[in-house]
Design an enzyme around this catalytic site. Structure first.
Site, PDB file in Angstrom:
ATOM      1  N   LYS A 201       0.805  -1.225   0.000  1.00 38.01           N
ATOM      2  CA  LYS A 201       0.000   0.000   0.000  1.00 38.01           C
ATOM      3  C   LYS A 201       0.838   1.274   0.000  1.00 38.01           C
ATOM      4  O   LYS A 201       2.024   1.269   0.308  1.00 38.01           O
ATOM      5  CB  LYS A 201      -0.998  -0.025   1.162  1.00 38.01           C
ATOM      6  CG  LYS A 201      -2.187  -0.945   0.813  1.00 38.01           C
ATOM      7  CD  LYS A 201      -3.336  -0.873   1.761  1.00 38.01           C
ATOM      8  CE  LYS A 201      -4.459  -1.768   1.227  1.00 38.01           C
ATOM      9  NZ  LYS A 201      -5.560  -1.943   2.199  1.00 38.01           N
ATOM     10  N   ARG A 235      -4.095  -9.942   4.633  1.00 39.65           N
ATOM     11  CA  ARG A 235      -4.444  -9.942   3.205  1.00 39.65           C
ATOM     12  C   ARG A 235      -3.220  -9.440   2.430  1.00 39.65           C
ATOM     13  O   ARG A 235      -2.852  -8.279   2.560  1.00 39.65           O
ATOM     14  CB  ARG A 235      -5.652  -9.031   2.977  1.00 39.65           C
ATOM     15  CG  ARG A 235      -6.150  -9.010   1.548  1.00 39.65           C
ATOM     16  CD  ARG A 235      -7.350  -8.078   1.417  1.00 39.65           C
ATOM     17  NE  ARG A 235      -7.845  -8.028   0.054  1.00 39.65           N
ATOM     18  CZ  ARG A 235      -7.305  -7.281  -0.905  1.00 39.65           C
ATOM     19  NH1 ARG A 235      -6.259  -6.521  -0.648  1.00 39.65           N
ATOM     20  NH2 ARG A 235      -7.810  -7.288  -2.123  1.00 39.65           N
TER      21      ARG A 235
HETATM   22  C1  8Y7 Z   1      -8.263  -4.296   1.531  1.00 41.07           C
HETATM   23  C2  8Y7 Z   1      -9.345  -5.033   1.039  1.00 41.07           C
HETATM   24  C3  8Y7 Z   1      -8.375  -3.984  -0.591  1.00 41.07           C
HETATM   25  C4  8Y7 Z   1      -8.006  -4.334   2.926  1.00 41.07           C
HETATM   26  C5  8Y7 Z   1      -9.898  -5.824   3.128  1.00 41.07           C
HETATM   27  C6  8Y7 Z   1      -5.435  -3.178  -2.015  1.00 41.07           C
HETATM   28  C7  8Y7 Z   1     -10.405  -5.369  -1.181  1.00 41.07           C
HETATM   29  C8  8Y7 Z   1      -6.680  -2.408  -2.103  1.00 41.07           C
HETATM   30  N1  8Y7 Z   1      -7.660  -3.655   0.491  1.00 41.07           N
HETATM   31  N2  8Y7 Z   1     -10.157  -5.802   1.822  1.00 41.07           N
HETATM   32  N3  8Y7 Z   1      -9.410  -4.822  -0.284  1.00 41.07           N
HETATM   33  N4  8Y7 Z   1      -8.858  -5.112   3.676  1.00 41.07           N
HETATM   34  N5  8Y7 Z   1     -10.673  -6.549   3.948  1.00 41.07           N
HETATM   35  O1  8Y7 Z   1      -4.405  -2.503  -1.832  1.00 41.07           O
HETATM   36  O2  8Y7 Z   1      -7.121  -3.698   3.472  1.00 41.07           O
HETATM   37  O3  8Y7 Z   1      -5.384  -4.377  -2.174  1.00 41.07           O
HETATM   38  S1  8Y7 Z   1      -8.125  -3.416  -2.220  1.00 41.07           S
END
Ligand code: 8Y7
Length: 255
Positions: A201, A235
């Site tokens: 990020k 994640r």
């Molecule tokens: C997150 C996410 C994304 C996160 C959860 C990226 C879909 C942006 N970030 N879902 N999604 N938590 N639960 O950088 O931090 O992958 S998308």
């Protein structure tokens, strides 16, 4: 949790896995690398991303889901229609960056036994990074998640099915993200498992000056800090390397 973006415009791996075959292959690789959950998504929530119709989102997600239903699959979506179709097609989890706030979303997951991730986001993806303001980011994010847990429970979704996520980067500056990370332990009060997504990020970019393809070390540092703060689902894009971080952290914590 390993990430598979089935989108033309993801910031981290844009268009790499838009072809169903490529997405399936990547999901299998992440599973082999040690991911317990594969998170697939057909809508980019990146600021400025092109909007996607429900039909298009379904067309991206369902063919992939159909080929990996032997894995534990989470579907990243805000749409009740996509939630229903995904659950019918065997998804184990719904990961909603809007915490089931869309009309009909609570109902879409209620009758299933799927797990649900309730994530905090301030504002809408298109505009959320325009000078977000909080008086106390931790207190405000926590209060929102507390309310969404109550809404889910009120709708008949058992607490045992829920996971919460502070939503790093979703309507937050780098300083907000660091504050959340420093005080992550406080989310333990919510008494549901905590998930964290920090992989690649922009806060890491801001701290290190690195472009997205050079943020592995920063992401691994963030993963360790999230574990120390009590996160139990990470994640991430780089599953193999993050697995090693978890292995070392677990050994360190064995008495
Ligand atoms: C997150 C996410 C994304 C996160 C959860 C990226 C879909 C942006 N970030 N879902 N999604 N938590 N639960 O950088 O931090 O992958 S998308």
């Amino acid at each position: 949790m390993g990430v598979v973006n089935i989108t033309p415009d993801s910031f981290s791996d844009g268009a790499l896995f838009l072809e169903p075959h490529a997405a399936v292959e990547h999901a299998r690789k992440l599973a082999a690398d040690g991911a317990d959950i594969i998170d697939i998504g057909g809508e980019s929530t990146r600021p400025g991303a092109a909007p996607v119709s429900e039909a298009e989102e379904l067309q991206r997600v369902l063919p992939v889901l159909g080929k990996i239903h032997d894995l534990c699959v989470s579907v990243d979506t805000r749409r009740p229609g996509v939630m229903r179709a995904a659950l019918e097609a065997g998804a184990s989890m719904i990961n909603d960056v809007q915490a089931l706030q869309a009309p009909g979303a609570l109902e879409a997951v209620r009758s299933s036994r799927c797990a649900v991730c309730l994530m905090h986001m301030k504002g809408e993806p298109a505009t959320m990074q325009r000078e977000p303001h909080y008086d106390d980011v931790v207190a405000e994010v926590k209060e929102f998640l507390r309310q969404r847990i109550a809404a889910a429970e009120g709708a008949g979704i058992a607490r045992e099915r829920l996971v919460v996520d502070p939503g790093f980067g979703f309507g937050k500056t780098a300083e907000h993200n660091l504050q959340l990370l420093r005080r992550l332990r406080e989310f333990g009060d919510l008494e549901v498992p905590l998930m964290a997504g920090l992989s690649r990020k922009s806060t890491i970019g801001k701290l290190t000056g690195r472009p997205v393809e050079e943020r592995l070390a920063g992401s691994l540092a963030m993963a360790l800090l999230a574990l120390e703060g009590g996160a139990r689902i990470l994640r991430v894009h780089d599953v193999k390397d993050t697995r090693d971080v978890i292995t070392v952290w677990q050994a360190f914590n064995e008495s």
